[in-house]
Design a protein around this motif. Structure first.
Motif, short mmCIF file in Angstrom:
data_model
loop_
_atom_site.label_atom_id
_atom_site.label_comp_id
_atom_site.label_asym_id
_atom_site.label_seq_id
_atom_site.Cartn_x
_atom_site.Cartn_y
_atom_site.Cartn_z
N MET A 1 0.84 -1.20 0.00
CA MET A 1 0.00 0.00 0.00
C MET A 1 0.88 1.25 0.00
O MET A 1 1.91 1.30 0.66
CB MET A 1 -0.91 0.00 1.24
N THR A 2 0.46 2.24 -0.76
CA THR A 2 1.22 3.48 -0.85
C THR A 2 1.25 4.21 0.49
O THR A 2 0.21 4.37 1.14
CB THR A 2 0.60 4.42 -1.90
N PRO A 3 2.43 4.64 0.96
CA PRO A 3 2.50 5.40 2.21
C PRO A 3 1.66 6.67 2.12
O PRO A 3 1.47 7.24 1.04
CB PRO A 3 3.99 5.74 2.33
N GLU A 4 1.13 7.09 3.27
CA GLU A 4 0.31 8.30 3.30
C GLU A 4 1.22 9.52 3.28
O GLU A 4 1.57 10.08 4.30
CB GLU A 4 -0.58 8.29 4.56
N ARG A 5 1.61 9.90 2.10
CA ARG A 5 2.44 11.08 1.90
C ARG A 5 1.60 12.15 1.21
O ARG A 5 0.84 11.85 0.28
CB ARG A 5 3.64 10.76 1.02
N LEU A 53 2.19 6.00 -6.94
CA LEU A 53 3.48 5.35 -7.11
C LEU A 53 3.37 3.97 -7.77
O LEU A 53 4.31 3.53 -8.44
CB LEU A 53 4.20 5.24 -5.77
N GLU A 54 2.25 3.27 -7.59
CA GLU A 54 2.08 2.00 -8.30
C GLU A 54 1.99 2.24 -9.81
O GLU A 54 2.61 1.53 -10.61
CB GLU A 54 0.83 1.27 -7.80
N SER A 68 8.22 -5.71 -20.92
CA SER A 68 7.54 -5.46 -22.20
C SER A 68 6.03 -5.65 -22.05
O SER A 68 5.28 -5.31 -22.96
CB SER A 68 8.06 -6.41 -23.28
N ASP A 69 5.62 -6.17 -20.90
CA ASP A 69 4.20 -6.41 -20.65
C ASP A 69 3.95 -6.25 -19.14
O ASP A 69 4.72 -6.76 -18.34
CB ASP A 69 3.82 -7.83 -21.09
N PRO A 70 2.88 -5.54 -18.75
CA PRO A 70 2.59 -5.36 -17.32
C PRO A 70 2.43 -6.66 -16.56
O PRO A 70 2.67 -6.72 -15.35
CB PRO A 70 1.29 -4.55 -17.32
N ALA A 71 2.06 -7.74 -17.27
CA ALA A 71 1.88 -9.04 -16.62
C ALA A 71 3.20 -9.59 -16.09
O ALA A 71 3.21 -10.53 -15.28
CB ALA A 71 1.25 -10.03 -17.59
N GLU A 72 4.33 -9.03 -16.54
CA GLU A 72 5.63 -9.49 -16.07
C GLU A 72 5.96 -8.96 -14.68
O GLU A 72 6.96 -9.37 -14.09
CB GLU A 72 6.71 -9.04 -17.07
N ILE A 73 5.13 -8.07 -14.16
CA ILE A 73 5.27 -7.60 -12.77
C ILE A 73 4.41 -8.48 -11.87
O ILE A 73 3.19 -8.56 -12.04
CB ILE A 73 4.85 -6.13 -12.63
N ILE A 74 5.03 -9.13 -10.92
CA ILE A 74 4.31 -10.00 -9.99
C ILE A 74 3.76 -9.23 -8.81
O ILE A 74 2.66 -9.49 -8.31
CB ILE A 74 5.24 -11.13 -9.49
N GLY A 75 4.51 -8.24 -8.36
CA GLY A 75 4.06 -7.46 -7.21
C GLY A 75 4.82 -6.15 -7.07
O GLY A 75 5.93 -6.01 -7.59
N ILE A 76 4.18 -5.20 -6.38
CA ILE A 76 4.79 -3.90 -6.11
C ILE A 76 4.58 -3.58 -4.63
O ILE A 76 3.45 -3.61 -4.14
CB ILE A 76 4.16 -2.78 -6.96
N GLU A 77 5.67 -3.29 -3.94
CA GLU A 77 5.59 -2.88 -2.53
C GLU A 77 6.24 -1.51 -2.39
O GLU A 77 7.38 -1.32 -2.81
CB GLU A 77 6.29 -3.89 -1.63
N VAL A 78 5.51 -0.60 -1.81
CA VAL A 78 6.00 0.77 -1.61
C VAL A 78 6.45 0.90 -0.15
O VAL A 78 5.63 0.80 0.76
CB VAL A 78 4.92 1.80 -1.96
N VAL A 79 7.73 1.13 0.04
CA VAL A 79 8.30 1.17 1.39
C VAL A 79 8.79 2.58 1.69
O VAL A 79 9.64 3.12 0.98
CB VAL A 79 9.48 0.17 1.52
N ASP A 80 8.25 3.17 2.75
CA ASP A 80 8.65 4.50 3.16
C ASP A 80 9.94 4.41 3.97
O ASP A 80 9.98 3.78 5.02
CB ASP A 80 7.54 5.15 4.00
N GLU A 81 10.99 5.04 3.46
CA GLU A 81 12.30 4.99 4.11
C GLU A 81 12.60 6.27 4.88
O GLU A 81 13.75 6.54 5.24
CB GLU A 81 13.39 4.74 3.07
N GLY A 82 11.60 7.10 5.10
CA GLY A 82 11.82 8.34 5.84
C GLY A 82 12.09 9.50 4.91
O GLY A 82 11.20 10.26 4.55
N ARG A 83 13.33 9.64 4.48
CA ARG A 83 13.70 10.75 3.59
C ARG A 83 13.32 10.47 2.14
O ARG A 83 13.36 11.36 1.30
CB ARG A 83 15.20 11.03 3.68
N GLY A 84 12.96 9.24 1.85
CA GLY A 84 12.56 8.87 0.50
C GLY A 84 11.70 7.63 0.53
O GLY A 84 11.37 7.10 1.58
#
Length: 277
Positions: A1-5, A53-54, A68-84
Motif C-alpha cells: 500500500m502506498t504510504p500516506e504522503r 506510485l504504483e 515489455s508487458d505489465p503481466a511481467e510484474i508479480i508485485g509492487i511494494e512501496v516502502v517509506d524509508e523516511g527521507r525517500g
C-alpha cells in the motif's frame, strides 16, 4: 500500500502584492527521492511527487524497457524509508534474470567508456512505431483536450508548480490524468494508469503541459498512442523521433491556436490550409 504522503504542503511566505507586504502561506509540491528496486537492487532514483506510485512503477518499468508487458510484474511494494520511498518491484523470473544479465554486461572497468556508450545509445534508441489507424482528430478536440487537462490539474491549481499528463479519448473526454514535479514522471504515471485501467493507447491521445523532448516521444510511442499534444514547443530531435514513430505531433496549443509538426493529415481542420508566402 502506498504510504500516506502528502503531494503538497503549506509553507510560510512573505509576499509583496500591489505594494503591500503580507505574511501568509503557500502550497508547494512535495519532491522526494523515489527509488525503483528490482530483485532487491536499486535500478534508478527519481526526484518525484509521492503520489500514484504504483502507476509510476508500472509506467517507468515499461517505458524504460525493464518489462515489455505489465503481466511481467508479480508485485509492487512501496516502502517509506523516511527521507525517500523505495518502490520494490518483483518481476517474473525470466524477466528478472534478463535484467540481472543486462546489469552484469553494463558493469565494466572504471574508465573503459562502455557505460557512456551504452547510455548514449539508450538515450537515442530507435522509437517504436505506432503504425496507422482510423483515429482522426478535429481541431476543436485538440483545443478541448488541452483545456480539459488544465482544468483537471487539482495539484497544480494549489501549487502552480507541477506538470500534468492526460489521456484523452474523442467522444469520452479526459479519462485519466496524473501530475508530478517532473514532466517525465507525470507521463510515466499516466502510462501506468492507462495500462492498469485496461485502456489501449491507440484509442486515445496523450496530452502534456510541458515541452516535447525526445523522451516524451519514446514514452508515448511505447504506450501506443498516435497523437501527442503539448502546450510548449518540441525539440528538433523530438520531431525526428515522431516522424520515425509515425506519430502526429501537435504543440504550442494556446487557446484555439496550435501547430502541427508531423502527420498533419490526421487532423481535421474546419477550412482549407493556406500556404504562407
Amino acid at each position: 500500500m502506498t504510504p500516506e504522503r502528502l503531494a503538497a504542503v503549506a509553507v510560510p511566505e512573505l509576499a509583496l502584492r500591489a505594494g503591500v507586504v503580507r505574511r501568509g502561506e503557500r502550497a508547494v509540491p512535495e519532491e522526494i527521492p523515489i527509488a525503483f528496486s528490482y530483485g532487491g537492487t536499486t535500478h534508478a532514483v527519481m526526484m518525484a511527487t509521492p503520489a500514484d506510485l504504483e502507476d509510476f512503477a508500472v509506467g517507468f518499468s515499461l517505458t524504460e524497457g525493464v518489462i515489455s508487458d505489465p503481466a511481467e510484474i508479480i508485485g509492487i511494494e512501496v516502502v517509506d524509508e523516511g527521507r525517500g520511498i523505495d518502490v520494490q518491484v518483483t518481476l517474473a523470473d525470466p524477466v528478472a534474470d534478463a535484467l540481472r544479465s543486462r546489469r552484469r554486461q553494463m558493469a565494466g572497468p572504471v574508465g573503459c567508456g562502455l557505460c557512456g556508450i551504452e547510455s548514449i545509445e539508450q538515450a537515442l534508441r530507435p522509437v517504436r512505431s505506432v503504425g496507422d489507424g482510423n483515429l482522426r482528430l478535429r481541431s476543436e478536440e485538440i483545443v478541448d483536450a488541452v483545456r480539459t487537462l488544465g482544468g483537471a490539474q487539482h495539484l497544480n491549481r494549489r501549487t502552480h508548480a507541477v506538470h500534468g499528463a492526460g489521456f484523452y479519448v474523442p467522444g469520452k473526454g479526459l479519462v485519466a490524468i496524473r501530475e508530478d514535479v517532473g514532466r517525465h514522471n507525470a507521463l510515466d504515471k499516466l502510462c501506468g494508469a492507462v495500462i492498469t485501467a485496461g485502456l489501449r493507447g491507440a484509442d486515445g491521445v496523450v496530452v502534456v503541459t510541458s515541452r516535447l523532448s525526445v523522451e516524451m516521444i519514446q514514452k508515448t510511442a511505447i504506450l501506443g498512442s498516435r497523437f501527442l499534444l503539448a502546450v510548449s514547443a518540441p525539440t528538433r530531435l523530438a520531431i525526428e523521433a515522431a516522424e520515425q514513430a509515425g506519430m502526429t505531433l501537435v504543440a504550442v496549443v494556446r487557446g484555439e491556436d496550435f501547430e502541427v509538426f508531423t502527420y498533419a493529415d490526421r487532423i481535421l481542420f474546419p477550412g482549407a490550409v493556406a500556404d504562407v508566402a
